[in-house]
Design an enzyme around this catalytic site. Structure first.
Site, short mmCIF file in Angstrom:
data_model
loop_
_atom_site.label_atom_id
_atom_site.label_comp_id
_atom_site.label_asym_id
_atom_site.label_seq_id
_atom_site.Cartn_x
_atom_site.Cartn_y
_atom_site.Cartn_z
N LYS A 27 0.87 -1.18 0.00
CA LYS A 27 0.00 0.00 0.00
C LYS A 27 0.89 1.22 0.00
O LYS A 27 2.01 1.20 0.53
CB LYS A 27 -0.89 0.03 1.26
CG LYS A 27 -2.15 0.83 1.05
CD LYS A 27 -3.12 0.04 0.22
CE LYS A 27 -4.43 0.74 -0.04
NZ LYS A 27 -5.38 -0.18 -0.72
P1 NAD Z 1 -12.69 7.64 -4.05
O1 NAD Z 1 -11.73 8.68 -3.62
O2 NAD Z 1 -13.00 7.48 -5.49
O3 NAD Z 1 -14.10 7.85 -3.28
C1 NAD Z 1 -14.20 7.97 -1.89
C2 NAD Z 1 -15.62 8.42 -1.55
O4 NAD Z 1 -15.77 8.42 -0.12
C3 NAD Z 1 -15.96 9.82 -2.02
O5 NAD Z 1 -17.31 9.87 -2.41
C4 NAD Z 1 -15.73 10.65 -0.77
O6 NAD Z 1 -16.46 11.89 -0.75
C5 NAD Z 1 -16.26 9.69 0.28
N1 NAD Z 1 -15.79 10.00 1.63
C6 NAD Z 1 -14.56 10.36 2.02
N2 NAD Z 1 -14.53 10.58 3.34
C7 NAD Z 1 -15.79 10.34 3.79
C8 NAD Z 1 -16.40 10.39 5.05
N3 NAD Z 1 -15.71 10.74 6.15
N4 NAD Z 1 -17.71 10.06 5.14
C9 NAD Z 1 -18.41 9.72 4.05
N5 NAD Z 1 -17.89 9.64 2.82
C10 NAD Z 1 -16.59 9.95 2.70
O7 NAD Z 1 -12.14 6.28 -3.43
P2 NAD Z 1 -12.45 4.78 -3.88
O8 NAD Z 1 -11.38 4.36 -4.81
O9 NAD Z 1 -13.88 4.68 -4.27
O10 NAD Z 1 -12.20 4.00 -2.52
C11 NAD Z 1 -13.21 3.88 -1.52
C12 NAD Z 1 -12.83 2.76 -0.56
O11 NAD Z 1 -12.72 1.53 -1.32
C13 NAD Z 1 -11.50 2.92 0.15
O12 NAD Z 1 -11.61 2.35 1.44
C14 NAD Z 1 -10.54 2.12 -0.69
O13 NAD Z 1 -9.42 1.67 0.04
C15 NAD Z 1 -11.44 0.96 -1.08
N6 NAD Z 1 -11.00 0.23 -2.28
C16 NAD Z 1 -10.81 0.86 -3.47
C17 NAD Z 1 -10.43 0.13 -4.60
C18 NAD Z 1 -10.28 0.77 -5.95
O14 NAD Z 1 -10.10 0.01 -6.92
N7 NAD Z 1 -10.40 2.06 -6.10
C19 NAD Z 1 -10.22 -1.25 -4.48
C20 NAD Z 1 -10.44 -1.88 -3.26
C21 NAD Z 1 -10.83 -1.12 -2.16
#
Ligand code: NAD
Length: 418
Positions: A107
């Protein structure tokens, strides 16, 4: 019980809970498996657009490489820290083992608020960060990917920076790139597609149907918005979604395609003319069939778990449920599909992108989606089998039992150095 907001302590507690259900896992090997191989901190001196210099801190952690090169995303977030990347790298090592990918975990993160950075500043942060961790990454060593607040553009800049130093184009050093420069079709929506497949599966397993199921999703970024669109395609009613600004709720179902277009224009969900305004706290406690946390870690604490009214939790975010909350959910008989399985679609399709890059051969979207579906449903079935056979308290413990056994077997074959 560790403090609920320590992602690293939570990850180790989850491993400890699963250890008692494993077979033939040597205690010394297990002790070794709870620690990363290495973590690098880099200072990133960046010229802001106004001519002032700001120094950001970046991290990269490699964790559990017994089964192959390290693999994991890079996040840009004000709360990114060394402890958090170590925990999330450990989680990746379990995830890759659970879904049978030949990778360890990794990470990365940069402590910054990307909303306050211009595009040029984000580019300078990304290039300087890549230069900083350049000696650690590589197609056979450690392959970064997108995570919170990073996407195809950041991956393109990372690939370019690495390639400039190597003297030739190295697409396979990162995944999640734009398709025009070696990205795979299906990567952008892969994590959400996996969450939608798994939500459908768990509902079917519990003799229910995704058709007309009501769903609330916290977080409407890449993962949350694709989960919403792909679940709506399967006939679910996505009744609430939120982002950092708050949430919107419509008991008859939201227009998630329209909302996604609105958010893609740089807007928040609460500024769209959709549903009634609710807080993130209210969203987590809605009376729905499925709750999908798809934003931050520790969203579901013991207090939230005691109040939530969803019948099923499907973890799209990494580390959204604390161990104390897991205990409450078990007590209340609310099944939670763990992050290491539910959000593995992203790393599965990243693996498929890397395979295509290393073979210099491209697949169709249909081939990628079929491979994703096969791998994630096989892992889901294995997790259910262990849950039933070993009588683990919850699905997370079953998932970790499989992951620990696979990583421990690899460690045992390779042995301790020196
Ligand atoms: P992103 O940045 O595209 O979206 C994050 C979202 O969460 C946004 O809508 C943001 O406004 C919201 N957010 C942030 N802080 C917040 C809070 N305190 N309360 C409510 N909403 C909040 O990120 P992502 O890529 O969609 O990732 C989201 C989660 O999924 C993370 O935990 C990440 O580790 C996990 N994840 C992502 C991937 C990937 O392929 N992008 C893969 C596996 C896991």
């Amino acid at each position: 019980m560790p403090a609920e907001n320590s992602t690293l302590a939570n990850m180790r507690t989850q491993m400890d809970r699963a250890k008692q259900y494993t077979e033939d896992v040597d205690d010394n090997v297990f002790t070794r498996m709870k620690h990363p191989e290495r973590t690098l901190t880099v200072s990133l001196p960046i010229l802001r657009d106004d001519g002032t210099l700001e120094v950001f801190e970046g991290y990269r952690c490699q964790f559990g490489g017994a089964r192959g090169p390290y693999k994991g995303g890079v996040r840009y977030h004000p709360s990114a820290s060394m402890e958090e990347v170590i925990a999330l790298a450990g989680l990746m090592a379990s995830k890759t083992a659970l879904v049978g990918l030949p990778y360890g975990g990794a990470k990365g993160g940069v402590q910054c608020n990307p909303k306050e950075l211009s595009r040029d500043e984000r580019k300078r942060v990304t290039r300087r960060y890549t230069e900083g961790i350049r000696r650690m990454i590589g197609p056979k060593m450690d392959i970064p990917a997108p995570d919170m607040n990073t996407g195809p553009q950041e991956m393109a800049w990372m690939m370019d920076t690495y390639s400039v130093y190597e003297g030739y184009t190295v697409p396979e050093v990162v995944t999640g790139k734009p398709t025009e420069i070696g990205g795979t079709p299906g990567r952008v929506e892969a994590t959400g597609r996996g969450v939608a497949i798994i939500t459908d599966r768990i509902l079917t397993h519990l003799d229910r149907s995704v058709e007309n199921a009501t769903v609330a999703i916290q977080g409407f970024g890449n993962v949350g918005s694709w989960t919403a669109r792909l679940l709506a395609e399967r006939g679910a009613h996505v009744v609430a979604v939120s982002d950092v600004s708050g949430g919107v709720y419509d008991p008859d179902g939201l227009d998630v395609v329209g909302l996604a277009e609105h958010v893609e224009r740089g807007e928040t969900v609460t500024s769209a003319d959709e549903g009634d305004q609710i807080s993130n706290d209210e969203l987590l406690r809605l009376d729905v069939d499925v709750l999908v946390p798809a934003a931050v870690s520790h969203a579901i604490t013991a207090d939230v778990a005691a109040d939530l009214r969803a019948d099923i939790v499907v973890e799209a975010a990494n580390g959204p449920t604390t161990p104390a909350a897991d205990d409450v959910l078990v007590e209340r008989d609310v099944p939670a599909v763990p992050d290491v399985l539910a959000n593995a679609g992203g790393v599965i399709v990243s693996y498929l992108e890397w395979v295509q890059n290393t073979q210099e051969y491209t697949w169709t979207l249909a081939e990628v989606n079929a491979d994703l579906e096969r791998r994630i449903t096989d892992a889901f079935d294995e997790m259910l089998a262990v849950y039933a056979e070993e009588e683990t308290p919850d699905l997370r413990t079953a998932a970790y039992t499989i992951a620990i056994e696979r990583n421990a077997t690899a460690h045992s074959y390779r042995g301790l150095f020196p």
